[in-house]
Design a protein around this motif. Structure first.
Motif, short mmCIF file in Angstrom:
data_model
loop_
_atom_site.label_atom_id
_atom_site.label_comp_id
_atom_site.label_asym_id
_atom_site.label_seq_id
_atom_site.Cartn_x
_atom_site.Cartn_y
_atom_site.Cartn_z
N ALA A 176 0.84 -1.19 0.00
CA ALA A 176 0.00 0.00 0.00
C ALA A 176 0.88 1.24 0.00
CB ALA A 176 -0.93 0.00 1.21
N PHE A 214 -2.64 6.52 -4.17
CA PHE A 214 -3.45 5.37 -4.58
C PHE A 214 -4.03 5.55 -5.98
CE2 PHE A 214 -3.23 4.21 -0.18
CZ PHE A 214 -3.43 2.84 -0.15
N ILE A 266 -6.75 -3.78 1.95
CA ILE A 266 -5.34 -3.99 2.25
C ILE A 266 -5.25 -5.18 3.19
CG2 ILE A 266 -3.28 -2.93 3.26
CD1 ILE A 266 -4.64 -0.18 2.55
N ARG A 300 -0.55 -5.05 1.96
CA ARG A 300 -0.58 -5.05 0.50
C ARG A 300 -2.00 -4.86 -0.02
NH1 ARG A 300 3.93 -6.55 -1.95
NH2 ARG A 300 5.66 -7.20 -0.65
N VAL A 301 -2.12 -4.09 -1.09
CA VAL A 301 -3.42 -3.86 -1.70
C VAL A 301 -3.80 -5.13 -2.45
CG1 VAL A 301 -4.75 -2.46 -3.33
CG2 VAL A 301 -2.95 -1.39 -1.96
#
Length: 185
Positions: A46, A142, A153, A158-159
């Motif tokens: 992210a 983003f 997330i 992590r996205v």
């Protein structure tokens, strides 16, 4: 003179086409690369994890890094956005579910007036944490330039899923969260 007209037009058209192509390639934003990485299962870290943002209605600040180890449904919204108001009950219901799974919704006001944001939170019965993205820095990292947008997330920061439009019901959240919540830390 006529002899040079057609070749001249071809050269002008070719230059215009190259300029348009360069603009298109140069204009590729972080959002398209973030979207592409998520789509192929690469799950990027992210962005702006350590960016400190003011907590709405408080003097405190927090960052995405403070939520590490939790699944976070990051929702970019604004009080002036009708679709944001429409999806607020969906997110509020999801927060009740997420709290039982060591996860949370995190609202991010996008370029919004603090008092209008606070009024929105009260009217929509928002119980999850909300931070103010005063300058739009987090949103831009983003690839967000419009609201609402929602990102999930995972516990590793992590996205793992994203939706660049309104949540019209809870189905997108449920289908993505079922998998993400079941993953080990």
């Amino acid at each position: 003179m006529r002899r040079f007209l057609l070749p001249g037009l071809v050269v002008v058209a070719a230059v215009a086409l190259l300029a348009l192509l360069a603009f298109g390639v140069g204009g590729q934003s972080h959002s398209s690369s973030l979207d592409a990485e998520v789509a192929r299962g690469a799950y990027p870290v992210a962005p702006s994890l350590n960016l400190k943002l003011p907590v709405l209605g408080s003097r405190a600040t927090t960052s995405l890094a403070a939520f590490r180890g939790k699944v976070v449904v990051l929702n970019m919204f604004a009080s002036w956005c009708p679709p944001c108001k429409a999806e607020a009950p969906i997110l509020a219901a999801e927060q009740r579910f997420l709290q039982a799974h060591d996860a949370t919704v995190l609202g991010v006001t996008y370029l919004d007036n603090p008092s209008a944001s606070e009024q929105f939170v009260r009217q929509e019965h928002v119980t999850y944490p909300v931070v103010r993205d005063v300058n739009g820095t987090l949103a831009r990292s983003f690839g967000t330039f419009q609201v609402p947008e929602t990102f999930i997330i995972n516990r590793r920061g992590r996205v793992q899923a994203l939706q660049r439009s309104e949540l019209v019901d809870g189905s997108w959240l449920h289908s993505n969260l079922a998998k993400i919540l079941s993953e080990p830390s």
